[in-house]
Design a protein around this motif. Structure first.
Motif, PDB file in Angstrom:
ATOM      1  N   VAL A 256     -35.435-112.579  24.211  1.00  0.00           N
ATOM      2  CA  VAL A 256     -36.744-111.974  23.952  1.00  0.00           C
ATOM      3  C   VAL A 256     -36.780-110.594  24.598  1.00  0.00           C
ATOM      4  N   GLN A 257     -37.318-109.625  23.882  1.00  0.00           N
ATOM      5  CA  GLN A 257     -37.523-108.285  24.428  1.00  0.00           C
ATOM      6  C   GLN A 257     -38.922-108.239  25.042  1.00  0.00           C
ATOM      7  N   LEU A 258     -38.969-108.261  26.357  1.00  0.00           N
ATOM      8  CA  LEU A 258     -40.234-108.219  27.086  1.00  0.00           C
ATOM      9  C   LEU A 258     -40.574-106.772  27.397  1.00  0.00           C
ATOM     10  N   TYR A 259     -41.771-106.363  27.035  1.00  0.00           N
ATOM     11  CA  TYR A 259     -42.205-104.992  27.299  1.00  0.00           C
ATOM     12  C   TYR A 259     -43.700-105.009  27.575  1.00  0.00           C
ATOM     13  N   GLY A 260     -44.167-103.929  28.180  1.00  0.00           N
ATOM     14  CA  GLY A 260     -45.582-103.851  28.487  1.00  0.00           C
ATOM     15  C   GLY A 260     -45.866-102.767  29.502  1.00  0.00           C
ATOM     16  N   VAL A 261     -46.970-102.914  30.204  1.00  0.00           N
ATOM     17  CA  VAL A 261     -47.404-101.925  31.184  1.00  0.00           C
ATOM     18  C   VAL A 261     -47.965-102.662  32.389  1.00  0.00           C
ATOM     19  N   VAL A 262     -47.752-102.099  33.564  1.00  0.00           N
ATOM     20  CA  VAL A 262     -48.262-102.644  34.818  1.00  0.00           C
ATOM     21  C   VAL A 262     -49.346-101.697  35.332  1.00  0.00           C
ATOM     22  N   MET A 263     -50.531-102.253  35.609  1.00  0.00           N
ATOM     23  CA  MET A 263     -51.675-101.435  35.996  1.00  0.00           C
ATOM     24  C   MET A 263     -52.397-102.082  37.172  1.00  0.00           C
ATOM     25  N   THR A 264     -53.241-101.294  37.824  1.00  0.00           N
ATOM     26  CA  THR A 264     -54.068-101.816  38.908  1.00  0.00           C
ATOM     27  C   THR A 264     -55.240-102.598  38.317  1.00  0.00           C
ATOM     28  N   ALA A 265     -55.632-103.667  39.017  1.00  0.00           N
ATOM     29  CA  ALA A 265     -56.693-104.523  38.486  1.00  0.00           C
ATOM     30  C   ALA A 265     -58.079-103.901  38.647  1.00  0.00           C
TER      31      ALA A 265
ATOM     32  N   SER B   2     -58.904-100.336  38.987  1.00  0.00           N
ATOM     33  CA  SER B   2     -59.152 -99.049  38.320  1.00  0.00           C
ATOM     34  C   SER B   2     -58.342 -98.856  37.051  1.00  0.00           C
ATOM     35  N   LEU B   3     -57.504 -99.829  36.677  1.00  0.00           N
ATOM     36  CA  LEU B   3     -56.679 -99.746  35.467  1.00  0.00           C
ATOM     37  C   LEU B   3     -55.823 -98.483  35.451  1.00  0.00           C
ATOM     38  N   ARG B   4     -55.237 -98.188  36.596  1.00  0.00           N
ATOM     39  CA  ARG B   4     -54.318 -97.040  36.691  1.00  0.00           C
ATOM     40  C   ARG B   4     -52.887 -97.553  36.647  1.00  0.00           C
ATOM     41  N   ALA B   5     -52.020 -96.773  36.013  1.00  0.00           N
ATOM     42  CA  ALA B   5     -50.619 -97.170  35.886  1.00  0.00           C
ATOM     43  C   ALA B   5     -49.950 -97.200  37.255  1.00  0.00           C
ATOM     44  N   ILE B   6     -49.079 -98.183  37.453  1.00  0.00           N
ATOM     45  CA  ILE B   6     -48.346 -98.311  38.719  1.00  0.00           C
ATOM     46  C   ILE B   6     -46.895 -97.927  38.463  1.00  0.00           C
ATOM     47  N   PRO B   7     -46.454 -96.776  38.944  1.00  0.00           N
ATOM     48  CA  PRO B   7     -45.049 -96.396  38.742  1.00  0.00           C
ATOM     49  C   PRO B   7     -44.133 -97.101  39.739  1.00  0.00           C
ATOM     50  N   SER B   8     -42.865 -97.243  39.354  1.00  0.00           N
ATOM     51  CA  SER B   8     -41.815 -97.817  40.214  1.00  0.00           C
ATOM     52  C   SER B   8     -42.132 -99.235  40.653  1.00  0.00           C
ATOM     53  N   ALA B   9     -42.890 -99.982  39.864  1.00  0.00           N
ATOM     54  CA  ALA B   9     -43.111-101.395  40.148  1.00  0.00           C
ATOM     55  C   ALA B   9     -41.885-102.194  39.712  1.00  0.00           C
ATOM     56  N   SER B  10     -41.543-103.231  40.457  1.00  0.00           N
ATOM     57  CA  SER B  10     -40.344-104.023  40.186  1.00  0.00           C
ATOM     58  C   SER B  10     -40.679-105.191  39.269  1.00  0.00           C
ATOM     59  N   ILE B  11     -39.816-105.390  38.276  1.00  0.00           N
ATOM     60  CA  ILE B  11     -39.908-106.543  37.380  1.00  0.00           C
ATOM     61  C   ILE B  11     -38.599-107.314  37.525  1.00  0.00           C
ATOM     62  N   ILE B  12     -38.646-108.483  38.126  1.00  0.00           N
ATOM     63  CA  ILE B  12     -37.461-109.257  38.477  1.00  0.00           C
ATOM     64  C   ILE B  12     -37.457-110.567  37.696  1.00  0.00           C
ATOM     65  N   VAL B  13     -36.282-110.905  37.132  1.00  0.00           N
ATOM     66  CA  VAL B  13     -36.087-112.204  36.483  1.00  0.00           C
ATOM     67  C   VAL B  13     -35.618-113.173  37.571  1.00  0.00           C
ATOM     68  N   GLU B  14     -36.440-114.137  37.923  1.00  0.00           N
ATOM     69  CA  GLU B  14     -36.129-115.034  39.032  1.00  0.00           C
ATOM     70  C   GLU B  14     -34.879-115.861  38.737  1.00  0.00           C
ATOM     71  N   GLY B  15     -34.000-115.916  39.743  1.00  0.00           N
ATOM     72  CA  GLY B  15     -32.791-116.712  39.644  1.00  0.00           C
ATOM     73  C   GLY B  15     -31.692-116.108  38.797  1.00  0.00           C
TER      74      GLY B  15
END
Length: 217
Positions: A35-44, A46-59
């Motif tokens: 699956v190609q997972l994509y999207g955006v990470v934002m603050t809850a 103010s809905l501002r984009a969070i740069p350099s946030a880590s997305i880790i696949v556990e294990g």
């Protein structure tokens, strides 16, 4: 006996056909599970984009980070658990559905700010001006680069380092090579005695004045 052999041969053919069918279906199952997972990470808040946030696949030891706009994209498998983390925010985790009909999955992940409470710090002024001036004058200031270089090149400091630090591999092999060269140079004859060498006496007197022969307690 013949009936037993026929039954055994029939069972072997059925098992062989089943294994071939499984081998042919395995690549398709594995391919369909990607699956190609994509999207955006934002603050809850103010809905501002969070740069350099880590997305880790556990294990799995794989992951990615968001770009300056908070957008990310990564290839995962159905059933994988994904963790979103960033400094100053609480971690959030999601799981890719196993019954996903498509090979793409988009998310808008909101991260909540994580407040870290530090111990209280109490600032107290000096009782008098005289005490402040005394403490300010007696305060030790760290050496700058020039002062550190001056101490490292000081002759007394270098002698202390030479006497305290053990010889490394390069110094040891150079000393051994010099000893061998001196032995081969005077092969077949008596080596000279430094007791009559003026240069050796001069080095001995300099070392004696420096205190190289003093007893170290």
């Amino acid at each position: 006996m013949k009936l037993f052999l026929r039954i055994s041969l029939f069972c072997f053919i059925v098992l062989l056909a089943g294994s071939k069918a499984t081998a042919q279906q395995t690549p398709n199952v594995y391919r369909d599970s990607v699956v190609q997972l994509y999207g955006v990470v934002m603050t809850a808040d103010s809905l501002r984009a969070i740069p350099s946030a880590s997305i880790i696949v556990e294990g799995k030891g794989r992951g990615t980070i968001t770009n300056p706009d908070g957008v990310f994209s990564i290839a995962v498998l159905k059933g994988d658990r994904i963790t979103f983390s960033c400094v100053g925010f609480k971690n959030r985790s999601i799981e890719i559905p196993l019954n996903l009909s498509e090979n793409q999955y988009s998310v808008i992940q909101l991260l909540v700010s994580d407040t870290a409470y530090l111990p209280a710090t109490i600032l107290k002024p000096r009782p008098t001006r005289e005490q402040f001036e005394r403490d300010f004058v007696n305060n030790k200031v760290s050496d700058d680069a020039y002062e550190i270089a001056r101490k490292n090149t000081d002759e007394a400091q270098r002698r202390i380092l030479i006497n305290s630090l053990p010889a490394d591999g390069r110094e040891a092999i150079n000393y051994q090579l010099r000893q061998q060269a001196n032995k081969y140079y005077y092969s077949g004859q008596l080596p000279p005695m430094n007791i009559l060498n003026p240069a050796a006496w001069a080095d001995f007197i300099k070392a004696w004045k420096r205190g190289d022969f003093k007893r170290k307690d």
